[in-house]
Write a protein that holds these residues in place. Structure first.
Motif, short mmCIF file in Angstrom:
data_model
loop_
_atom_site.label_atom_id
_atom_site.label_comp_id
_atom_site.label_asym_id
_atom_site.label_seq_id
_atom_site.Cartn_x
_atom_site.Cartn_y
_atom_site.Cartn_z
N ASP A 192 28.67 13.71 -15.83
CA ASP A 192 28.49 12.38 -15.90
C ASP A 192 29.43 11.73 -16.97
O ASP A 192 29.76 11.93 -18.11
CB ASP A 192 27.21 12.02 -16.54
CG ASP A 192 26.59 10.72 -16.90
OD1 ASP A 192 27.84 9.81 -16.95
OD2 ASP A 192 25.66 10.11 -16.77
N THR A 193 30.75 11.48 -16.20
CA THR A 193 31.65 11.07 -17.24
C THR A 193 31.64 9.97 -18.06
O THR A 193 32.16 9.88 -19.24
CB THR A 193 33.18 10.78 -16.36
OG1 THR A 193 32.91 9.85 -15.55
CG2 THR A 193 33.43 11.92 -15.59
N ASP A 194 30.78 9.02 -17.77
CA ASP A 194 30.51 8.05 -18.48
C ASP A 194 29.89 8.30 -19.92
O ASP A 194 30.35 8.20 -21.00
CB ASP A 194 29.85 6.68 -18.01
CG ASP A 194 30.32 5.98 -16.95
OD1 ASP A 194 31.56 6.13 -16.85
OD2 ASP A 194 29.77 5.71 -16.06
N ARG A 195 28.92 9.38 -19.71
CA ARG A 195 28.24 9.71 -20.79
C ARG A 195 29.13 10.81 -21.73
O ARG A 195 28.71 10.96 -22.99
CB ARG A 195 26.95 10.58 -20.43
CG ARG A 195 26.04 11.38 -21.43
CD ARG A 195 24.66 11.74 -20.76
NE ARG A 195 23.88 11.10 -20.41
CZ ARG A 195 22.72 11.24 -19.70
NH1 ARG A 195 22.31 12.41 -19.52
NH2 ARG A 195 21.98 10.22 -19.10
N ALA A 247 32.12 10.61 -22.03
CA ALA A 247 33.43 9.96 -22.63
C ALA A 247 33.94 9.93 -24.01
O ALA A 247 35.03 10.44 -24.31
CB ALA A 247 33.69 8.38 -22.04
N ALA A 282 38.23 2.92 -18.04
CA ALA A 282 37.25 3.63 -17.13
C ALA A 282 37.93 4.85 -16.45
O ALA A 282 37.31 5.88 -16.42
CB ALA A 282 36.64 2.80 -16.21
N ASP A 283 39.11 4.48 -15.82
CA ASP A 283 39.84 5.79 -15.27
C ASP A 283 40.27 6.72 -16.38
O ASP A 283 40.28 8.18 -16.25
CB ASP A 283 40.96 5.29 -14.69
CG ASP A 283 40.66 4.48 -13.52
OD1 ASP A 283 39.48 4.53 -12.86
OD2 ASP A 283 41.28 3.59 -13.21
N ASP A 291 38.75 7.27 -19.37
CA ASP A 291 37.62 8.42 -19.74
C ASP A 291 37.14 9.23 -18.61
O ASP A 291 36.99 10.31 -19.00
CB ASP A 291 36.48 7.41 -19.96
CG ASP A 291 36.71 6.44 -21.33
OD1 ASP A 291 37.59 7.04 -22.06
OD2 ASP A 291 35.98 5.43 -21.43
N CYS A 292 37.37 8.91 -17.52
CA CYS A 292 36.99 9.76 -16.29
C CYS A 292 37.71 10.68 -16.30
O CYS A 292 37.19 12.20 -16.07
CB CYS A 292 37.03 9.09 -14.92
SG CYS A 292 36.01 9.88 -13.55
N HIS A 350 37.22 13.72 -9.13
CA HIS A 350 36.43 12.81 -9.88
C HIS A 350 36.60 11.55 -9.37
O HIS A 350 37.71 10.95 -8.92
CB HIS A 350 37.07 12.78 -11.23
CG HIS A 350 38.36 12.66 -11.72
ND1 HIS A 350 38.97 11.49 -11.61
CD2 HIS A 350 39.15 13.51 -12.00
CE1 HIS A 350 40.41 11.91 -11.94
NE2 HIS A 350 40.41 13.01 -12.07
N ARG A 352 34.95 7.23 -10.64
CA ARG A 352 34.41 6.55 -11.84
C ARG A 352 33.22 6.85 -11.95
O ARG A 352 32.20 6.83 -11.21
CB ARG A 352 34.81 5.02 -11.56
CG ARG A 352 36.17 4.74 -11.99
CD ARG A 352 36.19 3.03 -12.16
NE ARG A 352 37.53 2.70 -12.48
CZ ARG A 352 37.73 1.46 -12.70
NH1 ARG A 352 37.11 0.56 -12.47
NH2 ARG A 352 39.11 1.28 -12.91
N GLY A 353 32.63 7.63 -13.17
CA GLY A 353 31.48 7.99 -13.53
C GLY A 353 31.13 9.32 -13.19
O GLY A 353 29.99 9.64 -13.65
#
Length: 244
Positions: free
Chosen positions: A32-35, A37, A63-64, A66-67, A119, A121-122
Motif C-alpha cells: 500500500d504505497t499511500d500508507r 509513503a 503521488a507518483d 511517493d509510489c 506500481h 498510484r496507491g
C-alpha cells in the motif's frame, strides 16, 4: 488466484518475513504505497541508489514520487532480507533485451533470484522466483481507454471483449492487460513485444503462453493484477498451490 503477502513498512524499516518460494511458484508481495509513503521517504536516502533517487526527483507529481519511492524501498528491503545483505548493498542490473540485445531486458540481481516490480498510484506489487518472472498491476481503466486499445490485443481477445456487455468489459480488459504485460515483462521485452503476441484470455481464468504460467493476483477493488512465471524445462510443482 494468488493471495499476495502484505508488506508493512515502519519508520524503523521492515521486520516481517523473508521472501521464500517453492520451485516454480513465485512469492508475490502487495505494498500500500499511500500508507508506506511517509516511512519510505524517511528511509529512501539510506537505501536507494543514486539513479533511483534521481528518478524520484524527475517525477512531477508527489503521488507518483511517493509510489515509486515506496515500491523501490520495499524491493530493496525484501531482496536484502532474502540475500542476507543490507538493502543499500543490493546490486540491481538489467539483462540483455532478447529482441535487440540492448541493456534494457529483465531487471536482475545476484544470487539466482528473479524478480519483477510494478506500481500504479496507491499500489505496488513485487514478485520473486527461481525462474524468470513478471508482474503487473493497473487501475481498471475508463471505457475510453478500453475502446482505444482493445483492437491492439490478440484477435481472439478483442473478440471476447466486444462480445461482453459494457459493464463487464472494463474488468475483462484490465484482466487481459495485466496478464499480457506480466508475461511480456517476464519475457524481458515489455510492451514492445506486442499486445497481440499471445492469447492469454479475458475470462476468469488466464490461458498460459508456451513455457509460462500466468495467474491473476488478488488486489484491492478498482485494480487488477497478474503474475507470470517461466516453466520451460520444469516439471509441474507438486503439493502446495499458492494460488488457492
Amino acid at each position: 488466484m494468488y493471495q499476495p503477502h502484505v508488506f508493512t513498512l515502519t519508520e524503523d524499516g521492515y521486520r516481517g518475513p523473508v521472501p521464500s518460494w517453492r520451485p516454480g511458484a513465485p512469492s508475490v508481495w502487495l505494498v500500500d504505497t499511500d500508507r508506506a509513503a511517509g516511512a519510505a521517504r524517511s528511509l529512501a536516502p539510506g537505501i536507494l541508489d543514486a539513479s533511483e533517487l534521481a528518478r524520484v526527483e524527475k517525477l512531477v507529481f508527489p503521488a507518483d514520487r511517493d509510489c515509486y519511492t515506496a515500491a523501490h524501498v520495499a524491493l530493496r528491503l525484501l531482496l536484502g532480507a532474502h540475500q542476507g545483505v543490507a538493502p543499500d548493498a543490493v546490486r540491481l542490473t538489467r539483462e540483455r533485451c532478447p529482441s535487440c540485445g540492448g541493456p534494457h531486458g529483465r531487471p536482475a540481481t545476484g544470487g539466482g533470484t528473479h524478480f519483477s516490480l510494478s506500481h500504479t498510484r496507491g499500489v505496488a506489487l513485487l514478485a520473486f522466483a527461481d525462474a524468470p518472472v513478471g508482474v503487473d498491476v493497473e487501475r481498471v481503466p475508463e471505457a475510453r481507454v478500453v475502446a482505444e486499445i482493445s483492437g491492439q490485443l490478440h484477435p481472439a481477445e478483442a473478440a471476447e471483449l466486444s462480445a461482453l456487455p459494457q459493464p463487464e468489459r472494463l474488468a475483462a480488459f484490465a484482466r487481459v492487460w495485466t496478464r499480457k504485460e506480466a508475461y511480456l515483462k517476464g519475457e524481458g521485452v515489455g510492451l514492445a513485444g506486442g499486445l497481440n503476441h499471445e492469447h492469454v484470455g479475458t475470462g476468469p481464468l488466464p490461458l498460459d503462453p508456451p513455457g509460462w504460467s500466468v495467474t491473476d493476483v488478488a488486489v484491492p477493488a478498482g485494480y487488477a493484477a497478474a503474475v507470470a512465471v517461466g516453466t520451460a524445462g520444469r516439471a509441474p510443482a507438486e503439493g502446495h498451490d499458492p494460488r488457492k
